[in-house]
Design a protein around this motif. Structure first.
Motif, mmCIF file in Angstrom:
data_model
loop_
_atom_site.group_PDB
_atom_site.id
_atom_site.type_symbol
_atom_site.label_atom_id
_atom_site.label_comp_id
_atom_site.label_asym_id
_atom_site.label_seq_id
_atom_site.Cartn_x
_atom_site.Cartn_y
_atom_site.Cartn_z
ATOM 1 N N ALA A 186 9.263 10.925 1.039
ATOM 2 C CA ALA A 186 10.500 11.041 1.821
ATOM 3 C C ALA A 186 11.232 9.705 1.880
ATOM 4 O O ALA A 186 12.458 9.658 1.889
ATOM 5 C CB ALA A 186 10.183 11.530 3.226
ATOM 6 N N ARG A 187 10.479 8.613 1.893
ATOM 7 C CA ARG A 187 11.104 7.287 1.952
ATOM 8 C C ARG A 187 11.817 6.916 0.656
ATOM 9 O O ARG A 187 12.608 5.988 0.632
ATOM 10 C CB ARG A 187 10.042 6.236 2.264
ATOM 11 N N CYS A 188 11.490 7.604 -0.416
ATOM 12 C CA CYS A 188 12.072 7.266 -1.713
ATOM 13 C C CYS A 188 13.283 8.131 -2.065
ATOM 14 O O CYS A 188 13.902 7.913 -3.093
ATOM 15 C CB CYS A 188 11.021 7.419 -2.814
ATOM 16 N N ARG A 189 13.609 9.097 -1.243
ATOM 17 C CA ARG A 189 14.741 9.975 -1.530
ATOM 18 C C ARG A 189 16.048 9.234 -1.289
ATOM 19 O O ARG A 189 16.192 8.484 -0.326
ATOM 20 C CB ARG A 189 14.660 11.231 -0.676
ATOM 21 N N SER A 190 17.006 9.471 -2.146
ATOM 22 C CA SER A 190 18.264 8.716 -2.107
ATOM 23 C C SER A 190 19.028 8.889 -0.803
ATOM 24 O O SER A 190 19.713 7.970 -0.365
ATOM 25 C CB SER A 190 19.149 9.101 -3.288
ATOM 26 N N HIS A 250 0.836 -1.212 0.000
ATOM 27 C CA HIS A 250 0.000 0.000 0.000
ATOM 28 C C HIS A 250 0.867 1.257 0.000
ATOM 29 O O HIS A 250 0.594 2.212 -0.737
ATOM 30 C CB HIS A 250 -0.953 0.015 1.203
ATOM 31 N N ARG A 251 1.915 1.253 0.812
ATOM 32 C CA ARG A 251 2.810 2.420 0.856
ATOM 33 C C ARG A 251 3.497 2.633 -0.488
ATOM 34 O O ARG A 251 3.632 3.758 -0.954
ATOM 35 C CB ARG A 251 3.850 2.248 1.951
ATOM 36 N N LEU A 270 3.770 10.241 -7.093
ATOM 37 C CA LEU A 270 4.789 10.647 -8.057
ATOM 38 C C LEU A 270 4.183 10.852 -9.442
ATOM 39 O O LEU A 270 4.452 11.861 -10.100
ATOM 40 C CB LEU A 270 5.907 9.599 -8.121
ATOM 41 N N MET A 271 3.333 9.922 -9.869
ATOM 42 C CA MET A 271 2.726 10.026 -11.198
ATOM 43 C C MET A 271 1.747 11.193 -11.294
ATOM 44 O O MET A 271 1.769 11.943 -12.273
ATOM 45 C CB MET A 271 1.984 8.730 -11.542
ATOM 46 N N GLU A 272 0.899 11.360 -10.288
ATOM 47 C CA GLU A 272 -0.176 12.351 -10.372
ATOM 48 C C GLU A 272 0.252 13.753 -9.957
ATOM 49 O O GLU A 272 -0.211 14.735 -10.529
ATOM 50 C CB GLU A 272 -1.359 11.902 -9.508
ATOM 51 N N LYS A 273 1.145 13.854 -8.961
ATOM 52 C CA LYS A 273 1.496 15.166 -8.422
ATOM 53 C C LYS A 273 2.971 15.508 -8.547
ATOM 54 O O LYS A 273 3.382 16.609 -8.211
ATOM 55 C CB LYS A 273 1.107 15.228 -6.941
ATOM 56 N N GLY A 274 3.782 14.535 -8.963
ATOM 57 C CA GLY A 274 5.219 14.765 -9.055
ATOM 58 C C GLY A 274 5.901 14.824 -7.697
ATOM 59 O O GLY A 274 7.015 15.315 -7.578
#
Length: 114
Positions: free
Chosen positions: A85-89, A68-69, A77-81
């Motif tokens: 925070a969990r996906c930041r390198s 779900h997360r 990401l797709m809808e709002k760009g």
């Protein structure tokens, strides 16, 4: 490998598998270290499976929550760009550690009452 985040023990080098150590029983997989063993398993799993017909139950709650997360992050990401925070390198540069602590010394006398 120098200048990259790719370790020397990688798929191209067969994770530096030591068949002699494996045959002698010093290691089960022949791959040294947990990180390399994890990577070897993850990269050898094959293609992504179709999970649409999967029947998850309540004990799979951790898997359900993680999916779900991931879906919410992908949709944001797709809808709002928006990048979660969990996906930041910078959040992926954390390494595990192992520490052996000294044993706890326990007093043989009971604690004093105040």
């Amino acid at each position: 490998m120098p200048g990259t985040y790719r370790p020397i023990a990688n798929k191209g080098h067969d994770y530096l598998m030591d068949r002699a150590a494996q045959k002698a029983g010093r290691t089960y997989s022949g791959v040294a270290g947990f990180a390399s063993q994890d990577a070897s398993l993850q990269e050898s799993m094959g293609p992504i499976c179709d999970r649409t017909k999967e029947n998850l139950v309540s004990t799979d709650n951790g898997i359900i929550m993680a999916r779900h997360r991931l879906m919410r992050a992908a949709k944001a990401l797709m809808e709002k760009g928006v990048i979660s925070a969990r996906c930041r390198s910078e959040h992926h540069k954390v390494r595990s550690a192992s520490v052996v602590l000294p044993p706890i010394r326990r007093s043989r006398t009971p604690p004093r009452k105040p």
